[in-house]
Design a protein around this motif. Structure first.
Motif, PDB file in Angstrom:
ATOM      1  N   LEU A  29      71.874  48.386 -31.909  1.00 25.14           N
ATOM      2  CA  LEU A  29      71.223  48.693 -33.177  1.00 25.14           C
ATOM      3  C   LEU A  29      70.086  49.684 -33.019  1.00 25.14           C
ATOM      4  O   LEU A  29      69.414  50.008 -33.980  1.00 25.14           O
ATOM      5  CB  LEU A  29      70.715  47.413 -33.822  1.00 25.14           C
ATOM      6  N   ILE A  30      69.870  50.165 -31.812  1.00 26.25           N
ATOM      7  CA  ILE A  30      68.777  51.101 -31.586  1.00 26.25           C
ATOM      8  C   ILE A  30      68.960  52.376 -32.400  1.00 26.25           C
ATOM      9  O   ILE A  30      67.994  53.048 -32.753  1.00 26.25           O
ATOM     10  CB  ILE A  30      68.644  51.424 -30.077  1.00 26.25           C
ATOM     11  N   THR A  31      70.222  52.697 -32.726  1.00 23.96           N
ATOM     12  CA  THR A  31      70.467  53.919 -33.491  1.00 23.96           C
ATOM     13  C   THR A  31      70.517  53.674 -34.997  1.00 23.96           C
ATOM     14  O   THR A  31      70.782  54.580 -35.766  1.00 23.96           O
ATOM     15  CB  THR A  31      71.791  54.568 -33.061  1.00 23.96           C
ATOM     16  N   TYR A  32      70.284  52.434 -35.407  1.00 25.25           N
ATOM     17  CA  TYR A  32      70.300  52.084 -36.819  1.00 25.25           C
ATOM     18  C   TYR A  32      68.900  52.202 -37.417  1.00 25.25           C
ATOM     19  O   TYR A  32      67.895  51.943 -36.741  1.00 25.25           O
ATOM     20  CB  TYR A  32      70.755  50.641 -37.003  1.00 25.25           C
ATOM     21  N   ALA A  33      68.857  52.521 -38.689  1.00 23.03           N
ATOM     22  CA  ALA A  33      67.625  52.324 -39.435  1.00 23.03           C
ATOM     23  C   ALA A  33      67.463  50.815 -39.666  1.00 23.03           C
ATOM     24  O   ALA A  33      68.450  50.097 -39.819  1.00 23.03           O
ATOM     25  CB  ALA A  33      67.680  53.045 -40.768  1.00 23.03           C
ATOM     26  N   MET A  34      66.231  50.372 -39.675  1.00 28.15           N
ATOM     27  CA  MET A  34      65.952  48.950 -39.877  1.00 28.15           C
ATOM     28  C   MET A  34      64.981  48.802 -41.039  1.00 28.15           C
ATOM     29  O   MET A  34      64.223  49.734 -41.363  1.00 28.15           O
ATOM     30  CB  MET A  34      65.327  48.340 -38.618  1.00 28.15           C
ATOM     31  N   GLY A  35      64.970  47.626 -41.629  1.00 34.03           N
ATOM     32  CA  GLY A  35      64.047  47.456 -42.745  1.00 34.03           C
ATOM     33  C   GLY A  35      64.002  46.029 -43.239  1.00 34.03           C
ATOM     34  O   GLY A  35      64.596  45.127 -42.643  1.00 34.03           O
ATOM     35  N   TRP A  36      63.301  45.871 -44.340  1.00 33.12           N
ATOM     36  CA  TRP A  36      63.115  44.553 -44.939  1.00 33.12           C
ATOM     37  C   TRP A  36      63.328  44.620 -46.452  1.00 33.12           C
ATOM     38  O   TRP A  36      62.912  45.587 -47.112  1.00 33.12           O
ATOM     39  CB  TRP A  36      61.700  44.041 -44.662  1.00 33.12           C
ATOM     40  N   PHE A  37      63.955  43.583 -46.961  1.00 30.00           N
ATOM     41  CA  PHE A  37      64.056  43.328 -48.386  1.00 30.00           C
ATOM     42  C   PHE A  37      63.450  41.951 -48.632  1.00 30.00           C
ATOM     43  O   PHE A  37      63.258  41.169 -47.703  1.00 30.00           O
ATOM     44  CB  PHE A  37      65.523  43.327 -48.844  1.00 30.00           C
ATOM     45  N   ARG A  38      63.173  41.647 -49.875  1.00 30.14           N
ATOM     46  CA  ARG A  38      62.716  40.306 -50.222  1.00 30.14           C
ATOM     47  C   ARG A  38      63.323  39.884 -51.545  1.00 30.14           C
ATOM     48  O   ARG A  38      63.680  40.714 -52.383  1.00 30.14           O
ATOM     49  CB  ARG A  38      61.185  40.253 -50.296  1.00 30.14           C
ATOM     50  N   GLN A  39      63.435  38.570 -51.698  1.00 27.05           N
ATOM     51  CA  GLN A  39      63.991  38.023 -52.931  1.00 27.05           C
ATOM     52  C   GLN A  39      63.188  36.802 -53.341  1.00 27.05           C
ATOM     53  O   GLN A  39      63.180  35.784 -52.631  1.00 27.05           O
ATOM     54  CB  GLN A  39      65.458  37.666 -52.760  1.00 27.05           C
ATOM     55  N   ALA A  40      62.508  36.932 -54.461  1.00 23.84           N
ATOM     56  CA  ALA A  40      61.771  35.802 -55.017  1.00 23.84           C
ATOM     57  C   ALA A  40      62.730  34.939 -55.823  1.00 23.84           C
ATOM     58  O   ALA A  40      63.779  35.398 -56.279  1.00 23.84           O
ATOM     59  CB  ALA A  40      60.637  36.307 -55.897  1.00 23.84           C
ATOM     60  N   SER A  41      62.343  33.702 -56.010  1.00 28.61           N
ATOM     61  CA  SER A  41      63.187  32.757 -56.734  1.00 28.61           C
ATOM     62  C   SER A  41      63.486  33.267 -58.138  1.00 28.61           C
ATOM     63  O   SER A  41      62.566  33.635 -58.885  1.00 28.61           O
ATOM     64  CB  SER A  41      62.486  31.403 -56.803  1.00 28.61           C
ATOM     65  N   GLY A  42      64.751  33.327 -58.485  1.00 27.12           N
ATOM     66  CA  GLY A  42      65.152  33.755 -59.815  1.00 27.12           C
ATOM     67  C   GLY A  42      65.127  35.253 -60.043  1.00 27.12           C
ATOM     68  O   GLY A  42      65.365  35.708 -61.169  1.00 27.12           O
ATOM     69  N   LYS A  43      64.874  36.035 -58.992  1.00 22.73           N
ATOM     70  CA  LYS A  43      64.801  37.484 -59.136  1.00 22.73           C
ATOM     71  C   LYS A  43      65.813  38.172 -58.227  1.00 22.73           C
ATOM     72  O   LYS A  43      66.357  37.570 -57.303  1.00 22.73           O
ATOM     73  CB  LYS A  43      63.390  37.969 -58.836  1.00 22.73           C
ATOM     74  N   GLU A  44      66.044  39.448 -58.492  1.00 19.78           N
ATOM     75  CA  GLU A  44      66.949  40.231 -57.658  1.00 19.78           C
ATOM     76  C   GLU A  44      66.271  40.607 -56.344  1.00 19.78           C
ATOM     77  O   GLU A  44      65.050  40.644 -56.243  1.00 19.78           O
ATOM     78  CB  GLU A  44      67.381  41.498 -58.404  1.00 19.78           C
ATOM     79  N   ARG A  45      67.122  40.885 -55.352  1.00 26.25           N
ATOM     80  CA  ARG A  45      66.595  41.327 -54.066  1.00 26.25           C
ATOM     81  C   ARG A  45      65.903  42.667 -54.237  1.00 26.25           C
ATOM     82  O   ARG A  45      66.416  43.567 -54.911  1.00 26.25           O
ATOM     83  CB  ARG A  45      67.721  41.417 -53.043  1.00 26.25           C
ATOM     84  N   GLU A  46      64.753  42.816 -53.613  1.00 25.85           N
ATOM     85  CA  GLU A  46      63.899  43.991 -53.776  1.00 25.85           C
ATOM     86  C   GLU A  46      63.675  44.672 -52.429  1.00 25.85           C
ATOM     87  O   GLU A  46      63.375  44.011 -51.427  1.00 25.85           O
ATOM     88  CB  GLU A  46      62.548  43.548 -54.365  1.00 25.85           C
ATOM     89  N   PHE A  47      63.761  45.990 -52.421  1.00 28.49           N
ATOM     90  CA  PHE A  47      63.475  46.752 -51.206  1.00 28.49           C
ATOM     91  C   PHE A  47      61.983  46.686 -50.891  1.00 28.49           C
ATOM     92  O   PHE A  47      61.140  46.854 -51.776  1.00 28.49           O
ATOM     93  CB  PHE A  47      63.900  48.205 -51.387  1.00 28.49           C
ATOM     94  N   VAL A  48      61.664  46.493 -49.608  1.00 30.35           N
ATOM     95  CA  VAL A  48      60.273  46.430 -49.175  1.00 30.35           C
ATOM     96  C   VAL A  48      59.908  47.644 -48.318  1.00 30.35           C
ATOM     97  O   VAL A  48      58.966  48.377 -48.634  1.00 30.35           O
ATOM     98  CB  VAL A  48      59.997  45.140 -48.377  1.00 30.35           C
ATOM     99  N   VAL A  49      60.651  47.863 -47.229  1.00 36.08           N
ATOM    100  CA  VAL A  49      60.293  48.936 -46.311  1.00 36.08           C
ATOM    101  C   VAL A  49      61.476  49.254 -45.404  1.00 36.08           C
ATOM    102  O   VAL A  49      62.310  48.387 -45.127  1.00 36.08           O
ATOM    103  CB  VAL A  49      59.060  48.540 -45.467  1.00 36.08           C
ATOM    104  N   ALA A  50      61.544  50.512 -44.941  1.00 37.38           N
ATOM    105  CA  ALA A  50      62.572  50.931 -43.996  1.00 37.38           C
ATOM    106  C   ALA A  50      61.975  51.875 -42.977  1.00 37.38           C
ATOM    107  O   ALA A  50      61.018  52.597 -43.274  1.00 37.38           O
ATOM    108  CB  ALA A  50      63.722  51.619 -44.738  1.00 37.38           C
TER     109      ALA A  50
END
Length: 124
Positions: A29-50
């Motif tokens: 995975l060293i050649t992959y972009a990595m990042g984070w999403f988050r999902q609050a209860s009752g909400k859609e998944r949201e992009f955080v950072v890449a």
């Protein structure tokens, strides 16, 4: 099968800090972009950072700019998310993600591998 394993979630007071980790099961995975999403209860998944494979390009969601920082340790196959000045609206399950297409593709949701998620709870 490539796996991403998150850790570091927990309960923190508003204004506090927390660091999440995401360990990849393979150096591939060293050649992959990595990042984070988050999902609050009752909400859609949201992009955080890449972050791109080189670590030189990052994208942040508007709600976390200036407070969250992403970094990657190639020797440990691990990506970190340092979260500061946490707010109650930051309460969510945080998911690590990997994308072949790059950090911009990841930010748009083009993800090949997802972690299982780690819960962050910010108390007011």
């Amino acid at each position: 099968q490539v796996q991403l394993v998150e850790s570091g979630g927990g309960l923190v007071q508003a204004g506090g800090s927390l660091r999440l980790s995401c360990a990849a099961s393979t150096p591939g995975l060293i050649t992959y972009a990595m990042g984070w999403f988050r999902q609050a209860s009752g909400k859609e998944r949201e992009f955080v950072v890449a972050i791109d494979w080189s670590g030189g390009i990052t994208y942040y969601g508007d709600s976390v700019k200036g407070r969250y920082t992403i970094s990657r340790d190639y020797a440990k196959n691990t990506v970190y998310l340092q979260m500061s000045s946490l707010r109650p609206e930051g309460t969510a399950v945080y998911y690590c993600a990997a994308s072949k297409g790059g950090s911009l593709y990841l930010a748009r949701g083009d993800v090949e591998v997802w972690g299982q998620g780690t819960l962050v709870t910010v108390s007011s």
